[in-house]
Motif scaffolding. Structure first.
Motif, mmCIF file in Angstrom:
data_model
loop_
_atom_site.group_PDB
_atom_site.id
_atom_site.type_symbol
_atom_site.label_atom_id
_atom_site.label_comp_id
_atom_site.label_asym_id
_atom_site.label_seq_id
_atom_site.Cartn_x
_atom_site.Cartn_y
_atom_site.Cartn_z
ATOM 1 N N ASN A 1 39.618 20.283 38.373
ATOM 2 C CA ASN A 1 39.423 20.963 39.431
ATOM 3 C C ASN A 1 40.554 21.543 39.694
ATOM 4 N N ILE A 2 40.473 22.706 40.305
ATOM 5 C CA ILE A 2 41.547 23.676 40.538
ATOM 6 C C ILE A 2 41.693 23.431 42.142
ATOM 7 N N ARG A 3 42.687 22.834 42.895
ATOM 8 C CA ARG A 3 42.557 22.767 44.296
ATOM 9 C C ARG A 3 43.024 24.058 44.815
ATOM 10 N N LEU A 4 42.428 24.824 45.703
ATOM 11 C CA LEU A 4 43.134 26.076 46.266
ATOM 12 C C LEU A 4 43.123 25.926 47.798
ATOM 13 N N ASP A 5 44.023 26.827 48.332
ATOM 14 C CA ASP A 5 44.181 26.945 49.767
ATOM 15 C C ASP A 5 42.622 27.502 50.111
ATOM 16 N N ALA A 6 42.172 27.260 51.183
ATOM 17 C CA ALA A 6 40.892 27.884 51.641
ATOM 18 C C ALA A 6 41.192 29.284 52.247
ATOM 19 N N LYS A 7 42.295 29.832 52.638
ATOM 20 C CA LYS A 7 42.319 31.083 52.958
ATOM 21 C C LYS A 7 42.299 32.036 52.029
ATOM 22 N N LEU A 8 41.369 32.933 51.974
ATOM 23 C CA LEU A 8 41.228 34.212 51.108
ATOM 24 C C LEU A 8 42.112 35.361 51.724
ATOM 25 N N ILE A 9 42.999 35.481 50.924
ATOM 26 C CA ILE A 9 43.855 36.969 51.315
ATOM 27 C C ILE A 9 43.448 38.187 50.539
ATOM 28 N N PRO A 10 43.006 39.206 51.380
ATOM 29 C CA PRO A 10 42.507 40.369 50.846
ATOM 30 C C PRO A 10 44.238 40.964 50.163
ATOM 31 N N VAL A 11 43.632 41.577 49.054
ATOM 32 C CA VAL A 11 44.906 42.584 48.314
ATOM 33 C C VAL A 11 44.322 43.953 48.188
ATOM 34 N N ARG A 12 45.167 44.695 47.745
ATOM 35 C CA ARG A 12 45.173 46.130 47.677
ATOM 36 C C ARG A 12 44.108 46.278 46.321
ATOM 37 N N ALA A 13 42.958 46.312 46.598
ATOM 38 C CA ALA A 13 41.993 46.536 45.512
ATOM 39 C C ALA A 13 42.539 47.344 44.043
ATOM 40 N N ARG A 14 42.346 46.788 42.800
ATOM 41 C CA ARG A 14 42.969 47.308 41.744
ATOM 42 C C ARG A 14 41.656 47.110 40.685
ATOM 43 N N PRO A 15 41.504 48.030 39.727
ATOM 44 C CA PRO A 15 40.382 48.021 38.819
ATOM 45 C C PRO A 15 40.887 46.840 37.785
ATOM 46 N N LYS A 16 39.873 46.130 37.393
ATOM 47 C CA LYS A 16 39.844 44.974 36.585
ATOM 48 C C LYS A 16 38.560 44.648 35.847
ATOM 49 N N ARG A 17 38.713 44.805 34.421
ATOM 50 C CA ARG A 17 37.507 44.353 33.689
ATOM 51 C C ARG A 17 37.291 43.179 34.093
ATOM 52 N N ALA A 18 35.929 42.871 33.884
ATOM 53 C CA ALA A 18 35.356 41.200 33.863
ATOM 54 C C ALA A 18 35.935 40.780 32.341
ATOM 55 N N HIS A 19 36.010 39.530 32.566
ATOM 56 C CA HIS A 19 36.189 38.793 31.379
ATOM 57 C C HIS A 19 35.742 37.389 31.444
ATOM 58 N N GLN A 20 35.870 36.511 30.378
ATOM 59 C CA GLN A 20 35.465 34.960 30.173
ATOM 60 C C GLN A 20 36.785 34.269 30.347
ATOM 61 N N GLY A 21 36.660 33.130 31.073
ATOM 62 C CA GLY A 21 38.043 32.441 31.079
ATOM 63 C C GLY A 21 39.093 32.742 31.942
ATOM 64 N N TRP A 22 40.105 32.359 31.585
ATOM 65 C CA TRP A 22 41.420 32.863 32.615
ATOM 66 C C TRP A 22 42.142 33.954 31.585
ATOM 67 N N ARG A 23 42.772 34.762 32.569
ATOM 68 C CA ARG A 23 43.833 35.758 32.072
ATOM 69 C C ARG A 23 45.080 35.668 33.027
ATOM 70 N N TYR A 24 46.209 35.438 32.632
ATOM 71 C CA TYR A 24 47.488 35.437 33.334
ATOM 72 C C TYR A 24 47.859 36.632 33.945
ATOM 73 N N LEU A 25 48.423 36.648 35.081
ATOM 74 C CA LEU A 25 48.764 37.776 35.704
ATOM 75 C C LEU A 25 50.035 37.371 36.407
ATOM 76 N N LYS A 26 51.283 38.268 35.848
ATOM 77 C CA LYS A 26 52.640 38.098 36.316
ATOM 78 C C LYS A 26 52.603 38.627 37.701
ATOM 79 N N ALA A 27 53.460 37.833 38.685
ATOM 80 C CA ALA A 27 53.750 38.542 40.000
ATOM 81 C C ALA A 27 53.978 39.996 40.226
ATOM 82 N N SER A 28 54.639 40.454 39.287
ATOM 83 C CA SER A 28 55.063 41.888 39.049
ATOM 84 C C SER A 28 54.142 42.593 38.760
ATOM 85 N N ASP A 29 52.953 42.226 38.533
ATOM 86 C CA ASP A 29 52.014 42.913 38.159
ATOM 87 C C ASP A 29 50.617 42.817 38.951
#
Length: 137
Positions: free
Chosen positions: A80-108
């Protein structure tokens, strides 16, 4: 380390055609300001992800994030991944769909709309989704 982790993950919001769909799906699962999602495999770098965010992909765009609070092993061996219930909108950025997890550095990671001087954070989620789809924001 800053208040936000240097590492985040991306995940496809399967079955959600809009941010409003994701909001509806999660609304009934909130408990005390948090909720959890279940996964079969814990990300290998899970310790680095606590304090970071999960960025949700909807219609091939990163559109919203939630802060990761903890990883908890369930009785059945899943995670189980416990998440803050608040959804925070971000400036949309294209991202291809994928299976599993992909890491994303804070700078990116895309910037939040919160505290946005353009006032975009005040717009309804379906309107933000439409504007992002049209590449207007």
């Amino acid at each position: 380390m800053s208040a936000m982790s240097a590492l985040n993950i991306t995940k496809v919001a399967v079955g959600c055609a809009s941010l409003a769909d994701l909001e509806r799906r999660q609304k009934g699962r909130e408990e005390g300001g948090t909720l959890f999602i279940t996964t079969r495999y814990r990300p290998k770098r899970y310790e680095e992800l606590v304090g970071g965010s999960i960025y949700w992909i909807i219609k091939h765009r990163l559109v919203v994030r939630q802060r990761i609070i903890a990883f908890e092993e369930a009785a059945d061996g899943r995670w189980n991944i416990r998440l803050d219930a608040k959804l925070i909108p971000v400036r949309a950025r294209p991202k291809r769909a994928h299976q599993g997890w992909r890491y994303l550095k804070a700078s990116d990671a895309p910037k939040d709309f919160e505290g946005d001087e353009d006032g975009l954070a005040a717009l309804p989620s379906n309107m933000l989704n439409d504007l992002a789809r049209l590449a207007l924001i």
